[in-house]
Scaffold this active site. Structure first.
Site, short mmCIF file in Angstrom:
data_model
loop_
_atom_site.label_atom_id
_atom_site.label_comp_id
_atom_site.label_asym_id
_atom_site.label_seq_id
_atom_site.Cartn_x
_atom_site.Cartn_y
_atom_site.Cartn_z
N ARG A 1 1.28 4.77 17.66
CA ARG A 1 -0.15 5.06 17.57
C ARG A 1 -0.93 4.31 18.65
O ARG A 1 -1.88 4.85 19.23
CB ARG A 1 -0.66 4.72 16.17
N ARG B 1 -8.10 8.30 3.12
CA ARG B 1 -9.07 7.25 2.79
C ARG B 1 -9.86 6.86 4.03
O ARG B 1 -11.09 6.72 3.99
CB ARG B 1 -8.31 6.02 2.23
N ARG B 2 -9.18 6.69 5.15
CA ARG B 2 -9.85 6.34 6.39
C ARG B 2 -10.64 7.52 6.94
O ARG B 2 -11.74 7.36 7.47
CB ARG B 2 -8.83 5.85 7.42
N CYS C 1 -1.65 11.70 -3.24
CA CYS C 1 -2.12 11.32 -1.90
C CYS C 1 -3.08 12.35 -1.29
O CYS C 1 -3.37 12.29 -0.11
CB CYS C 1 -0.93 11.12 -0.97
N LYS D 1 0.82 -1.22 0.00
CA LYS D 1 0.00 0.00 0.00
C LYS D 1 0.85 1.27 0.00
O LYS D 1 0.33 2.36 -0.28
CB LYS D 1 -0.98 0.00 1.17
N ASP D 2 2.14 1.15 0.30
CA ASP D 2 3.03 2.31 0.30
C ASP D 2 3.71 2.54 -1.05
O ASP D 2 4.43 3.52 -1.22
CB ASP D 2 4.13 2.16 1.36
N ARG E 1 0.10 10.39 13.29
CA ARG E 1 1.25 9.81 12.61
C ARG E 1 2.05 8.95 13.58
O ARG E 1 1.80 8.91 14.78
CB ARG E 1 2.16 10.93 12.07
#
Length: 309
Positions: free
Chosen positions: A156, A132-133, A243, A84-85, A150
């Site tokens: 997190r 997206r989230r 992005c 995904k990166d 971040r």
């Protein structure tokens, strides 16, 4: 007859990146007895700057650019990325040479008191660094406060535990890989929270012409993971996004049919366009490209122009 030689894997220094590189190294050694595998830590721009949205750093390439430079310079033989990166376009001369078996692609809710998304009290602070989230959480719960969060997975999780935020949305795969599955309050199915393109999959990137390394990596390739991620990445390429836009895409393979879902939205969730397409697995790239065209035709092109401006 000479042995399989050695491979130097380039990886970011986070706990998750190190786990992923070590796991690929373990699989390579199991598939090729006698192979020597070592790791080289590469610090990326995304690692150096730990505040603010990723978009302010220039988008997805912030996690892979320095690693790709190491591949091209011959300092490393193989890069292991979270798929995904990886941007839709790789540096010239490089290729994704294998995709191993995919982990759980779903997003997960981690909350301080164990609440699932629907049970979080109104006004609860939910942390994520992904637009997206942000978009999909706001669409599901407009009464929540979504904040930029971040840092690595453990950072997190700590911010949730300390009450900096009440909950966070993270990838199930990363939590599982690092042994934090018990912290998950809820795994969000794709119909509720469409995953990031490539989420749960690893990308093994090497120099396209390095036949030895390519052959070593092909032993780890998983056909289903390669078909589903090929469709998703074709969707990403077809949308041509950076992005600054909430974009999601997820492909599934069942009963000989490949189904691909895609989503383009606005960060405030005021507009979300979702499409789905299915066809033959052998047409993965074409299906992803066609899905992108359908999304663009329904207004995603307008959203993308406005948000990327």
């Amino acid at each position: 007859m000479s042995g399989p030689g050695s491979v130097v894997i380039g990886t970011r220094g986070s706990a998750l990146a190190r786990w992923q590189a070590a796991e690929v190294g373990r699989l390579l050694r199991a598939a090729h007895p006698g192979l020597e595998v070592s790791e080289k830590i590469v610090v990326t721009q995304g690692d150096r700057v730990q505040t603010g949205p990723v978009i302010d750093l220039g988008g997805k390439g912030v996690w892979v650019k320095e690693i790709e430079e190491g591949l091209l310079a011959g300092e490393i033989d193989l890069a292991v990325h979270s798929m995904k990166d990886v941007p839709a376009e790789l540096a010239a001369g490089l290729a994704i040479v294998a995709v191993p078996t995919r982990a759980d692609p779903r997003d997960a809710i981690v909350s301080r008191d164990g609440s699932i998304l629907v049970a979080l009290p109104a006004g609860s602070r939910v942390g994520t660094s992904s637009l997206r989230r942000v978009c999909q959480v706001r669409a599901a719960r407009a009464d929540l406060s979504v904040e930029i969060l971040r840092g690595n997975v453990d950072t997190r999780l700590r911010k949730v535990a300390e009450g900096v935020v009440d909950a966070a949305v993270l990838a199930s795969a990363g939590l599982d890989r690092l042994g934090f599955s018990a912290r998950i309050a809820e795994r969000l199915d794709a119909d509720r929270m469409l995953p990031a393109i490539g989420q749960g999959a690893l990308a093994l990137e090497a120099r396209a012409g390095d036949e030895r390394v390519v052959k070593l990596c092909r032993a780890l390739a998983d056909p289903e993971a390669e078909v589903t991620t090929a469709a998703e990445r074709a969707l990403l390429a077809g949308l041509g996004v950076g992005c600054r836009t909430p974009v999601a895409g997820h492909a599934t393979l069942a009963d000989g049919r490949l189904t691909v879902a895609g989503l383009v939205g606005r960060p405030d969730a005021s507009e979300m366009i979702r499409e789905i397409i299915s066809g033959a697995p052998g047409d993965a790239g074409a299906l992803g490209a066609e899905l992108a065209k359908r999304l663009l035709a329904r207004g995603a092109d307008r959203i993308l122009r406005e948000l990327e401006a």
